[in-house]
Design an enzyme around this catalytic site. Sequence first.
Site, mmCIF file in Angstrom:
data_model
loop_
_atom_site.group_PDB
_atom_site.id
_atom_site.type_symbol
_atom_site.label_atom_id
_atom_site.label_comp_id
_atom_site.label_asym_id
_atom_site.label_seq_id
_atom_site.Cartn_x
_atom_site.Cartn_y
_atom_site.Cartn_z
ATOM 1 N N GLU A 9 -6.685 -32.223 -23.974
ATOM 2 C CA GLU A 9 -7.890 -33.006 -24.279
ATOM 3 C C GLU A 9 -8.420 -33.760 -23.060
ATOM 4 O OE1 GLU A 9 -9.527 -32.269 -26.617
ATOM 5 O OE2 GLU A 9 -8.171 -31.446 -28.129
ATOM 6 N N HIS A 34 -17.320 -28.286 -24.507
ATOM 7 C CA HIS A 34 -15.934 -28.745 -24.656
ATOM 8 C C HIS A 34 -15.098 -27.726 -25.433
ATOM 9 C CE1 HIS A 34 -12.843 -31.972 -25.202
ATOM 10 N NE2 HIS A 34 -12.592 -31.271 -26.297
ATOM 11 N N GLU A 35 -15.618 -27.307 -26.572
ATOM 12 C CA GLU A 35 -14.829 -26.364 -27.397
ATOM 13 C C GLU A 35 -14.697 -25.029 -26.676
ATOM 14 O OE1 GLU A 35 -13.401 -27.959 -29.597
ATOM 15 O OE2 GLU A 35 -14.799 -29.639 -29.703
ATOM 16 N N MET A 43 -13.958 -27.914 -33.592
ATOM 17 C CA MET A 43 -12.589 -27.442 -33.408
ATOM 18 C C MET A 43 -12.582 -26.096 -32.698
ATOM 19 S SD MET A 43 -9.378 -27.935 -33.827
ATOM 20 C CE MET A 43 -8.247 -26.745 -33.123
ATOM 21 N N GLY A 75 -15.766 -33.839 -34.610
ATOM 22 C CA GLY A 75 -16.931 -33.173 -34.029
ATOM 23 C C GLY A 75 -16.892 -31.661 -34.148
ATOM 24 N N HIS A 130 -12.023 -25.182 -24.039
ATOM 25 C CA HIS A 130 -10.660 -25.149 -24.594
ATOM 26 C C HIS A 130 -10.082 -23.733 -24.610
ATOM 27 C CE1 HIS A 130 -9.374 -29.094 -25.837
ATOM 28 N NE2 HIS A 130 -10.318 -29.296 -26.735
ATOM 29 N N ASN A 182 -10.760 -23.406 -32.499
ATOM 30 C CA ASN A 182 -10.017 -22.234 -32.966
ATOM 31 C C ASN A 182 -10.374 -21.005 -32.138
ATOM 32 O OD1 ASN A 182 -9.426 -23.883 -35.355
ATOM 33 N ND2 ASN A 182 -11.572 -23.469 -35.828
HETATM 34 N N1 B3K Z 1 -9.099 -30.396 -30.897
HETATM 35 C C1 B3K Z 1 -10.052 -30.891 -31.847
HETATM 36 C C2 B3K Z 1 -9.649 -32.171 -32.499
HETATM 37 C C3 B3K Z 1 -8.709 -32.031 -33.613
HETATM 38 C C4 B3K Z 1 -8.511 -33.352 -34.315
HETATM 39 C C5 B3K Z 1 -7.431 -33.298 -35.336
HETATM 40 N N2 B3K Z 1 -7.343 -34.519 -36.092
HETATM 41 C C6 B3K Z 1 -11.402 -31.040 -31.259
HETATM 42 C C7 B3K Z 1 -11.470 -31.169 -29.793
HETATM 43 O O1 B3K Z 1 -10.936 -32.065 -29.175
HETATM 44 O O2 B3K Z 1 -12.043 -30.323 -29.180
HETATM 45 ZN ZN ZN Z 2 -10.885 -31.165 -27.345
#
Ligand code: B3K
Ligand code: ZN
Length: 883
Positions: free
Chosen positions: A325, A302-303, A268, A266, A306, A270
């Site tokens: 997560e 969600h992102e 990431m 979906g 994080h 970063n």
């Molecule tokens: N942290 C990423 C997912 C990465 C998956 C790697 N195979 C997205 C998320 O959970 O926000």
């Molecule tokens: Zn996540």
Amino acid sequence: MDKGSPKAILLKDYVAPAWWIDTVDLSFDLHEGETIVTARLGIRRNHEVPRGPLVLDGQELELLSVAVGSRPLGPDDYACTPDHLTLNDLPDDGAVVEMVTRIHPESNTALEGLYKSSGNYCTQCEAEGFRKITYFQDRPDVMATYRVRVEANRQAYPVLLSNGNLVDQGDAADGRHWALWEDPWPKPCYLFALVAGKLVHIEDRYRTRSGRDVALRIYVEPGNEDKCGHAMESLIKSMRWDEEAYGLEYDLDIFNIVAVGDFNMGAMENKSLNIFNTKYILARPDTATDTDFLGIETVVAHEYFHNWTGNRVTCRDWFQLSLKEGLTVFRDQQFSADMNSAPVKRIQDVTRLRQVQFAEDAGPTAHPVRPESYIEINNFYTPTVYEKGAEVLRMYHTLLGAAGYRRGIDLYFARHDGQAVTTDDFLAAMRDANPDRAVDWDQFRRWYAQAGTPAVSGEGTYDAPSRTYRLTLRQTLAPTPGQPDKRPMLIPVSMGLVGPDGRDLPLKLAGEDEAVTGTRVLALREAEQDFTFTGVAASPVPSLFRGFSAPVKLSFDYTDADLTFLMAHDSDPFNRWEAGQTLAARLLLGLVADRAAGHDMIVPASFVDAIGQTLSRAGEDPAFTALALTLPSENYLGQLMGVIDVDGIHAARELVRGTIGRSHRASLLATYHGNAGQGAFSVSPEAIGRRAVKNAALAYLMAAGDGEGRALALAQYRTATGMTDVIAALALIADSDMPERADALSAFAAKWRQEPLVMDKWFMIQATSARPETLAEVRALLSHPGFNIRNPNKVYALIGAFTGNAVAFHAAGGAGYEFLADRVIELNRLNPQVASRMAKAFARWRNYDAERQAAAKVALERVAHTPDLSRDVYEIVSRSLEG
Ligand code: B3K
Ligand code: ZN
């Protein structure tokens, strides 16, 4: 696998690294055909562990040079294998290690590391993609600050992005240009990101509550600028919500999002440069459904969340994945509940949990929220780690209350900001912040360690003379692979007792002085436990696991009348819905059994009446009614059977749907028309709810099997302007044998062939049809010009959707299994992560009849014997064959 079976990595083997990397200086020279990466790593010995070499991970890298300080190393000074670069004899007081490597993003079809999507460069490093960019200790407990220089042709790649702040930029020779980015926050390498491409952006601003002005940008391919507004609004809402609900503020002056069309999942998170699948950014009312709009709101949040739960505090190792997560999913669920209808959101989340996570827990790939071993970590981004992990967070919240939960969160950040930690550290913060709470934390910890869904059963007895009600609850947890023996869990049971007048009775456990009215939380800790309530004025119906307070399967000795009563009166909306679902599942499974025994299936009038009652309340809460009208899915009903009767479940469910459609034609039509045409388009919860109930009514009218539903569906398809209504109608048409079917489908494709995300819907509705021709059509669609097996969204829309099609994928004869095996083998070479995700559809093969099992086994074995099987697919297939 050719070269012997790949080895499992074990949690118990964790050791801290012998060297830390504090600073990372990267330089990317992007050229057509190759990219040269220069990495300078500032290393320092970790004196807490015995002295050892610096072992760097690397994959598919061509090493051009290595130097330590200013001293170039010769081939005898280091050891280089396909997976590692090992340097010995480094100075104890630290050094700068410089390496130059060559990589080939343009031929990277695995979409991990640095790759190209529609001609633009982008990265995906989590979990272990950074090692495909340069040699590094590719593990989350190594946190460094990054300085990144990106150089590329200016015309082809006008936009150059990386994490943190843009500190400088300029021109270079031969029409090239460069940008220099610096991220002041130490981070693990899985949060590194780089983007270079021809992109346009929309921009907004957000002022944090302490007054920091943040520039917000969303980058997309030209032509998509008009589909970013909802994502931007969602971002701003998330930033505000996180300040209000968690006291967490953004920590840089810039927050960038880039949307790319080729992405394995979906999105990431970063640091300050989120990279998204276009599916979770692009939306316009005519191209995106309500589900898409809500999905964007959730995933953007969600992102963003994080940034604290994952980035500022990260995982010590990948076994701790749920630390970030599970917590971040719980946070996005809370956020979406606050932005929309909380009960509706809860019902949707639980439906998904049951559909995918309960299924996982019951099969060969079952694993604990904190796994103890893996072969390929990418296989562990699972519903268990995410969704069950979120349930664990919700249980902390339920046990500690909102204030206690928040105290725990605050302590967690006070202790661990800037660190890489474990789920045990999280639990300790929750515990230590709430010393007055009598929670047995060692027992609670089993939610992280024991796999499987606990089954809770029970009954209640009312004693009129003593006015007591005794509730007996029992719990069991079946063995799962590698865990034959389980111990009782600490299960929070949020409950009430509903009196004959439909109101909640006061709750007083024997020995207590004060009664509580409404809902309270019991702690079920033993294999069997009695709870005796005193002063109970009349025989109650218990309402258990209100709001779904624990991820368990409940079977309670309710009569049908009790369930109908709860459907109408329970003060907890989740349990009103739940009572209806339990009743429906009971009825449907009864019909399946009748059919299997050769009897006629007869739909009881009482059930049809109960649905009529639900329909009559549609005006009060359309969104809730839409959910209450939806029967349990075929896949979920399958989970409730020992041996899944594929055709029986389908026949029973269709019969009930048709009966409802015919019996309630008038009120369905009233519901349909009463909720159609609501003026200007909006994605408010109310407007979404009205569309949902309208389309639920349409589906029943269509199931009635006469001309009326068909005419309505066709008219809606032809005249609707919003994608929710268009696709709802087209899905019904595509699942029918209407003469207009072919024309409707081709008109849609002609209109939308330039919009990949809209075409995904077109593939999906054809792949999910229960018509007998579906497999043949899906096969044919593989050669449609809009399909491309290298694009994950296309694979998920066509092949993935097909594997979720209970009747077509599991059709007798095994053709569906054979088809999937072919696709997994084809994908294995191109994109192991996508291949293994598809292979998971085989996991529950042992729950089908002998003939289907035999066919699935042949297919699985064929995959298992494929040469050069990736670790990803190997792990899933071998577990499925063992389990
Ligand atoms: N942290 C990423 C997912 C990465 C998956 C790697 N195979 C997205 C998320 O959970 O926000
Ligand atoms: Zn996540």
